[in-house]
Design an enzyme around this catalytic site. Structure first.
Site, short mmCIF file in Angstrom:
data_model
loop_
_atom_site.label_atom_id
_atom_site.label_comp_id
_atom_site.label_asym_id
_atom_site.label_seq_id
_atom_site.Cartn_x
_atom_site.Cartn_y
_atom_site.Cartn_z
N GLU A 166 0.92 -1.26 0.04
CA GLU A 166 0.09 0.01 0.08
C GLU A 166 0.99 0.99 0.14
O GLU A 166 1.31 2.12 1.23
CB GLU A 166 -0.73 0.02 1.20
CG GLU A 166 -1.80 -1.21 1.23
CD GLU A 166 -2.60 -1.03 0.82
OE1 GLU A 166 -2.37 -0.37 -0.59
OE2 GLU A 166 -4.29 -2.54 0.43
N CYS A 221 -2.57 8.42 2.67
CA CYS A 221 -2.28 8.86 1.32
C CYS A 221 -3.37 8.82 0.49
O CYS A 221 -3.53 8.27 -0.83
CB CYS A 221 -1.63 7.15 1.18
SG CYS A 221 -3.11 6.20 2.11
#
Length: 517
Positions: free
Chosen positions: A269, A303
């Site tokens: 990720e 993010c």
């Protein structure tokens, strides 16, 4: 505690979380102690040193791995619903400790207290999800071409799962991984960010108590602390079949190469460069709320933070003015004060990256609509508080193509159809989150079609930031391609096995092959 710099509220939270004198060594279970160098944890809120944490040496790591591999032999044989019961108890304990853990997350990382509480709630939610999942781990049955044969698939635990998490979500991302891994029958070794080690220690204490109360091996959940060198112990370790790593694209490529070289599995990720498309059919009020929270929430250190706003030129001026006005209303300060919208960046390196990005966007031809800057004076002594900034820019700018982990929002316009806006949105190497603001069904469906957004997350009339645990979380392209949390993300933590059973007294071969003796 070893420090007198933190206020009484934080000291109370640390006490409730069983965090005491950490200079004596950080427990990775109940009897393993780290013997490496001391890693100091500083709060970006006030610059105060919270505590010193002993890092994990190679000898410590080998002890942890021995405990984990031994615990796996026991844990994998527990029926999945029994494993789910342990996760249920962990979730209950998190409910009891939500306030102090949320406060520690806020103080050590710098996000608002409400976001800290929300992060712990994510942990609770994924535990609930995992408990239900523990009774639904399923395979498939299929018809065999051979008479008297049965075929099916089943899933088995992988073994030791290595988790490397980032500072911006110091507890939730670990829980996304570990709650699912545990019900799948895996054991976990976790390396939290060296910028937020106390959050990891707090979580380890909580699960260690649950395991002890149930007479289970402590190696089911292990913690190691340190910098990238400690992470390398895991990425190069043949005993760990899966590494789940959250962080920058640069870090992810290093992890992928190391794990791939030993033919291990990676769940990555990585970075995001997320955009909201604003069409002429957008609700401007909703757009401003979604864009501002996406851009300044967690001080732009998610993010999924909104980095780019792609606005149709027919409403560009209107949206721009509304955003500039909204930014004048932002309150920046101590994140434990719930009246503030924006807290500090994680450290002064992040501040330097923020300042560099603002200089670069101007140097590359852009202009600042809302100027940034580092805040100084009373309440800003840590040097980590910055002003959220807005810049007019082009998608082709090198700095716009790069993910800067800070509250900087780039505005750009488009003049054609929604397909032109989608092309701009997709024109970056990252592919995590995306959104479109429109009341036009055609535009929404085009955005969600195969030729639309190339991101792992595509939203309509909500922002890029904020995900529910029911859906799989992750992105495409250089975001890594991994999926965590909900849906069928559990499958990555297991190995698939195809079984064929012959219940006859004959042995026919597949494809009609004859082999008579």
């Amino acid at each position: 505690m070893t420090t007198v710099t933190v206020d009484s509220g934080i000291q109370k939270a640390l006490k409730e979380l069983n965090i005491k004198d950490l200079n004596a060594g950080t427990s990775t279970g109940s009897h393993f102690f780290s013997s490496g160098e001391t890693l100091d944890s500083f709060s970006p809120v006030d610059g105060g040193r919270i505590a010193g944490v002993k890092t994990t040496s190679k000898a410590d790591y080998d002890k942890v791995m021995a405990a984990a591999t031994e615990a796996f032999k026991t844990w994998r044989l527990k029926p999945a619903p029994q494993r789910g019961e342990i996760v249920r108890q962990f979730g209950l304990r998190l409910r009891e400790l939500k306030e102090p853990l949320g406060k520690l997350v806020s103080y050590e990382m710098g996000k608002s207290y409400q976001e800290g509480l929300g992060e712990v709630q994510e942990m609770i939610d994924i535990c609930d999800f995992a408990v239900g999942l523990s009774r639904q781990l399923h395979g498939l049955t299929m018809h065999s071409e051979r008479p008297g044969h049965r075929m099916y698939e089943q899933y088995h635990p992988l073994g030791v799962v290595g988790i490397i998490s980032a500072f911006n979500f110091p507890v939730a991302v670990w829980a996304w991984n570990t709650a699912l891994a545990w019900v799948c029958g895996d054991v976990c070794v976790w390396k939290p960010s060296e910028k937020t080690p106390l959050c990891g220690i707090a979580c380890q204490h909580i699960i260690a108590e649950v395991l002890k109360e149930n007479g289970l091996p402590e190696g089911i959940s292990c913690l190691i602390n340190g910098d990238y060198k400690v992470g390398e112990y895991m990425t190069n370790d043949q005993r760990i079949p899966l590494i789940s790593a959250t962080g920058s694209i640069r870090m992810g490529k290093i992890v992928a190469q190391a794990v791939g070289s030993r033919l291990g599995k990676s769940l990555l990720e990585l970075g995001g460069n997320n955009a909201i498309i604003v069409t002429p059919n957008a609700d401007i009020k909703m757009t401003v709320i979604g864009a501002v929270f996406g851009a300044v929430g967690t001080a732009g250190q998610r993010c999924t933070s909104t980095r780019r706003l792609i606005i149709h030129d027919s409403i560009y001026q209107q949206v721009k003015e509304a955003l500039v006005d909204a930014y004048t209303q932002l309150r920046i300060g101590n994140p434990l004060d719930e009246s503030n919208h924006v807290g500090p960046l994680i450290d002064k390196d992040a501040v330097a990256a923020y300042q560099n990005a603002l200089q670069e966007v101007v140097a590359q031809g852009g202009s600042l609509l809302v100027e940034g800057g580092v805040l100084q004076g009373e309440g800003y002594e840590s040097g980590c508080y910055v002003k959220p900034a807005i810049a007019e820019a082009k998608n082709s700018f090198k700095i716009v193509q790069h993910e800067t982990f800070a509250p900087i929002l780039y505005l750009m316009s488009y003049s054609g159809d929604v397909e032109d806006a989608i092309a701009i949105q997709n024109g970056v190497v990252q592919g995590l989150s995306s959104a479109i603001m429109t009341s036009n069904l055609r535009e929404a469906e085009l955005f969600l079609a195969a030729s639309g957004s190339d991101c792992g997350i595509a939203n309509v009339n909500i922002g890029t930031s904020g995900a529910e645990i029911g859906g799989a979380f992750g992105g495409e392209k250089e975001t890594g391609g991994g999926r965590e949390s909900g849906s069928d993300a559990w499958k990555v933590y297991m190995r698939r096995q195809t079984n064929t059973i012959n219940y006859t007294t004959e042995l026919p071969l597949a494809q009609g092959i004859k082999f008579d003796l």
